[in-house]
Design a protein around this motif. Structure first.
Motif, PDB file in Angstrom:
ATOM      1  N   LEU A 114      46.614  54.245   6.551  1.00 47.82           N
ATOM      2  CA  LEU A 114      46.768  53.193   5.559  1.00 47.82           C
ATOM      3  C   LEU A 114      47.787  52.199   6.092  1.00 47.82           C
ATOM      4  O   LEU A 114      48.939  52.557   6.337  1.00 47.82           O
ATOM      5  N   ARG A 115      47.342  50.983   6.295  1.00 50.62           N
ATOM      6  CA  ARG A 115      48.254  49.904   6.685  1.00 50.62           C
ATOM      7  C   ARG A 115      48.703  49.253   5.391  1.00 50.62           C
ATOM      8  O   ARG A 115      47.896  48.789   4.600  1.00 50.62           O
ATOM      9  N   VAL A 116      50.008  49.248   5.167  1.00 49.57           N
ATOM     10  CA  VAL A 116      50.618  48.682   3.966  1.00 49.57           C
ATOM     11  C   VAL A 116      51.485  47.524   4.433  1.00 49.57           C
ATOM     12  O   VAL A 116      52.573  47.754   4.969  1.00 49.57           O
ATOM     13  N   ARG A 140      43.817  52.820  -6.177  1.00 49.46           N
ATOM     14  CA  ARG A 140      43.029  53.854  -6.865  1.00 49.46           C
ATOM     15  C   ARG A 140      42.042  54.510  -5.897  1.00 49.46           C
ATOM     16  O   ARG A 140      41.878  55.732  -5.883  1.00 49.46           O
ATOM     17  N   PHE A 141      41.374  53.694  -5.073  1.00 47.14           N
ATOM     18  CA  PHE A 141      40.398  54.204  -4.120  1.00 47.14           C
ATOM     19  C   PHE A 141      41.043  55.195  -3.151  1.00 47.14           C
ATOM     20  O   PHE A 141      40.528  56.293  -2.931  1.00 47.14           O
ATOM     21  N   VAL A 142      42.190  54.828  -2.591  1.00 52.24           N
ATOM     22  CA  VAL A 142      42.891  55.717  -1.654  1.00 52.24           C
ATOM     23  C   VAL A 142      43.236  57.034  -2.337  1.00 52.24           C
ATOM     24  O   VAL A 142      42.971  58.115  -1.806  1.00 52.24           O
ATOM     25  N   SER A 143      43.782  56.961  -3.527  1.00 51.90           N
ATOM     26  CA  SER A 143      44.170  58.168  -4.261  1.00 51.90           C
ATOM     27  C   SER A 143      42.957  59.052  -4.554  1.00 51.90           C
ATOM     28  O   SER A 143      43.018  60.278  -4.380  1.00 51.90           O
ATOM     29  N   TRP A 181      48.605  57.296  -8.096  1.00 50.32           N
ATOM     30  CA  TRP A 181      48.035  56.097  -8.719  1.00 50.32           C
ATOM     31  C   TRP A 181      47.924  56.368 -10.199  1.00 50.32           C
ATOM     32  O   TRP A 181      47.496  57.453 -10.606  1.00 50.32           O
ATOM     33  N   ARG A 182      48.299  55.391 -11.005  1.00 45.40           N
ATOM     34  CA  ARG A 182      48.182  55.524 -12.452  1.00 45.40           C
ATOM     35  C   ARG A 182      47.786  54.194 -13.064  1.00 45.40           C
ATOM     36  O   ARG A 182      48.243  53.148 -12.620  1.00 45.40           O
ATOM     37  N   ALA A 183      46.973  54.290 -14.099  1.00 47.77           N
ATOM     38  CA  ALA A 183      46.694  53.123 -14.925  1.00 47.77           C
ATOM     39  C   ALA A 183      47.864  52.982 -15.887  1.00 47.77           C
ATOM     40  O   ALA A 183      48.326  53.972 -16.445  1.00 47.77           O
ATOM     41  N   GLY A 184      48.354  51.768 -16.031  1.00 44.93           N
ATOM     42  CA  GLY A 184      49.485  51.539 -16.921  1.00 44.93           C
ATOM     43  C   GLY A 184      49.054  50.837 -18.198  1.00 44.93           C
ATOM     44  O   GLY A 184      47.868  50.657 -18.460  1.00 44.93           O
ATOM     45  N   ALA A 185      50.022  50.452 -18.967  1.00 40.25           N
ATOM     46  CA  ALA A 185      49.768  49.747 -20.220  1.00 40.25           C
ATOM     47  C   ALA A 185      49.291  48.323 -19.963  1.00 40.25           C
ATOM     48  O   ALA A 185      49.623  47.723 -18.935  1.00 40.25           O
ATOM     49  N   GLU A 186      48.496  47.824 -20.879  1.00 42.16           N
ATOM     50  CA  GLU A 186      48.033  46.436 -20.854  1.00 42.16           C
ATOM     51  C   GLU A 186      47.353  46.050 -19.542  1.00 42.16           C
ATOM     52  O   GLU A 186      47.566  44.954 -19.019  1.00 42.16           O
ATOM     53  N   GLY A 187      46.579  46.949 -18.991  1.00 43.67           N
ATOM     54  CA  GLY A 187      45.795  46.632 -17.803  1.00 43.67           C
ATOM     55  C   GLY A 187      46.543  46.686 -16.490  1.00 43.67           C
ATOM     56  O   GLY A 187      46.001  46.337 -15.455  1.00 43.67           O
ATOM     57  N   ALA A 188      47.772  47.136 -16.500  1.00 37.43           N
ATOM     58  CA  ALA A 188      48.538  47.238 -15.264  1.00 37.43           C
ATOM     59  C   ALA A 188      48.170  48.533 -14.531  1.00 37.43           C
ATOM     60  O   ALA A 188      47.570  49.439 -15.103  1.00 37.43           O
ATOM     61  N   ALA A 189      48.535  48.619 -13.263  1.00 35.50           N
ATOM     62  CA  ALA A 189      48.339  49.835 -12.474  1.00 35.50           C
ATOM     63  C   ALA A 189      49.602  50.062 -11.646  1.00 35.50           C
ATOM     64  O   ALA A 189      50.428  49.159 -11.488  1.00 35.50           O
ATOM     65  N   TRP A 190      49.737  51.260 -11.111  1.00 38.41           N
ATOM     66  CA  TRP A 190      50.917  51.638 -10.335  1.00 38.41           C
ATOM     67  C   TRP A 190      50.461  52.525  -9.186  1.00 38.41           C
ATOM     68  O   TRP A 190      49.645  53.422  -9.358  1.00 38.41           O
ATOM     69  N   PHE A 191      50.997  52.262  -7.980  1.00 43.26           N
ATOM     70  CA  PHE A 191      50.653  53.025  -6.779  1.00 43.26           C
ATOM     71  C   PHE A 191      51.944  53.339  -6.032  1.00 43.26           C
ATOM     72  O   PHE A 191      52.818  52.486  -5.898  1.00 43.26           O
ATOM     73  N   ARG A 192      52.033  54.596  -5.543  1.00 40.43           N
ATOM     74  CA  ARG A 192      53.243  55.022  -4.835  1.00 40.43           C
ATOM     75  C   ARG A 192      52.876  55.933  -3.677  1.00 40.43           C
ATOM     76  O   ARG A 192      51.942  56.725  -3.762  1.00 40.43           O
ATOM     77  N   ILE A 193      53.663  55.854  -2.612  1.00 39.63           N
ATOM     78  CA  ILE A 193      53.553  56.753  -1.459  1.00 39.63           C
ATOM     79  C   ILE A 193      54.904  57.436  -1.316  1.00 39.63           C
ATOM     80  O   ILE A 193      55.942  56.777  -1.302  1.00 39.63           O
ATOM     81  N   ARG A 194      54.873  58.768  -1.225  1.00 43.56           N
ATOM     82  CA  ARG A 194      56.100  59.550  -1.067  1.00 43.56           C
ATOM     83  C   ARG A 194      56.039  60.342   0.233  1.00 43.56           C
ATOM     84  O   ARG A 194      54.987  60.827   0.622  1.00 43.56           O
ATOM     85  N   LEU A 195      57.178  60.501   0.849  1.00 42.06           N
ATOM     86  CA  LEU A 195      57.311  61.277   2.078  1.00 42.06           C
ATOM     87  C   LEU A 195      58.447  62.262   1.881  1.00 42.06           C
ATOM     88  O   LEU A 195      59.572  61.860   1.602  1.00 42.06           O
ATOM     89  N   GLY A 196      58.142  63.547   1.988  1.00 37.18           N
ATOM     90  CA  GLY A 196      59.166  64.572   1.835  1.00 37.18           C
ATOM     91  C   GLY A 196      59.922  64.477   0.526  1.00 37.18           C
ATOM     92  O   GLY A 196      61.128  64.698   0.491  1.00 37.18           O
ATOM     93  N   GLY A 197      59.224  64.116  -0.545  1.00 39.18           N
ATOM     94  CA  GLY A 197      59.858  64.017  -1.852  1.00 39.18           C
ATOM     95  C   GLY A 197      60.551  62.693  -2.125  1.00 39.18           C
ATOM     96  O   GLY A 197      61.086  62.482  -3.208  1.00 39.18           O
ATOM     97  N   HIS A 198      60.552  61.780  -1.153  1.00 37.72           N
ATOM     98  CA  HIS A 198      61.202  60.482  -1.308  1.00 37.72           C
ATOM     99  C   HIS A 198      60.155  59.376  -1.357  1.00 37.72           C
ATOM    100  O   HIS A 198      59.227  59.353  -0.540  1.00 37.72           O
ATOM    101  N   THR A 199      60.325  58.458  -2.282  1.00 43.58           N
ATOM    102  CA  THR A 199      59.415  57.319  -2.371  1.00 43.58           C
ATOM    103  C   THR A 199      59.677  56.393  -1.197  1.00 43.58           C
ATOM    104  O   THR A 199      60.815  55.972  -0.957  1.00 43.58           O
ATOM    105  N   ILE A 200      58.616  56.107  -0.438  1.00 46.14           N
ATOM    106  CA  ILE A 200      58.752  55.181   0.686  1.00 46.14           C
ATOM    107  C   ILE A 200      58.094  53.833   0.392  1.00 46.14           C
ATOM    108  O   ILE A 200      58.380  52.857   1.062  1.00 46.14           O
ATOM    109  N   TRP A 201      57.232  53.806  -0.639  1.00 43.47           N
ATOM    110  CA  TRP A 201      56.623  52.537  -1.051  1.00 43.47           C
ATOM    111  C   TRP A 201      56.032  52.719  -2.437  1.00 43.47           C
ATOM    112  O   TRP A 201      55.403  53.734  -2.710  1.00 43.47           O
ATOM    113  N   GLU A 202      56.246  51.726  -3.315  1.00 48.51           N
ATOM    114  CA  GLU A 202      55.591  51.757  -4.613  1.00 48.51           C
ATOM    115  C   GLU A 202      55.481  50.345  -5.149  1.00 48.51           C
ATOM    116  O   GLU A 202      56.241  49.457  -4.768  1.00 48.51           O
TER     117      GLU A 202
END
Length: 152
Positions: free
Chosen positions: A78-80, A131-134, A96-117
């Motif tokens: 995955l190139r981010v 969503r597709f990646v997840s 990946w999660r659908a949020g309120a009011e049509g928003a979405a949320w995506f996060r990548i974690r490494l060893g328990g630490h968030t490296i991108w969200e």
């Protein structure tokens, strides 16, 4: 949805594994022009459609960040933006999660630490690369088969 995957590294401008070549990619949402990803530099250029071409990845964006999801040397990547994440090594999670009011949320974690969200305005499911990646990484059959033979 939390999907355990494996991120070997995220390094600006550098691949987690040596770049082998170019991969044919297309937009996640629908059909359209094909493009060629230079796995080493991250540059994408439009190419003419070849009747026998095998697509090895898709591109889209999460908010204002460009992403390319592809297979290189048999490994899902995955190139981010300018960073490259190897998705087949142990130790990471993709959320990946659908949020309120049509928003979405995506996060990548490494060893328990968030490296991108990122939180971002929701897009139709067939065009949401986060969503597709997840979903792909959460399905072993799909994960194993996706982009097989997509090298140029």
């Amino acid at each position: 949805m939390v999907t355990k995957v494996g991120v070997s590294a995220v390094a600006p401008g550098a691949a987690a594994y040596p770049a082998e070549s170019r991969v044919l990619v297309r937009a996640l949402a629908g059909f359209g022009d094909l493009a060629e990803l230079d796995c080493g530099s991250g540059h994408i250029r439009t190419v003419a459609a070849d009747a026998g071409a095998v697509v090895g990845g898709v591109f889209g964006s999460v908010g204002d960040t460009a992403m390319v999801f592809y297979r290189e040397r048999g490994r899902l990547m995955l190139r981010v933006g300018e960073s490259v994440v190897g998705l087949d090594e142990p130790g990471t999670e993709v959320d990946w999660r659908a949020g309120a009011e049509g928003a979405a949320w995506f996060r990548i974690r490494l060893g328990g630490h968030t490296i991108w969200e990122r939180s971002y305005a929701g897009v139709p499911a067939d065009g949401d690369i986060g969503r597709f990646v997840s979903e792909v990484l959460g399905n072993e059959v799909r994960r194993a088969r996706l982009f097989a033979g997509g090298r140029r």
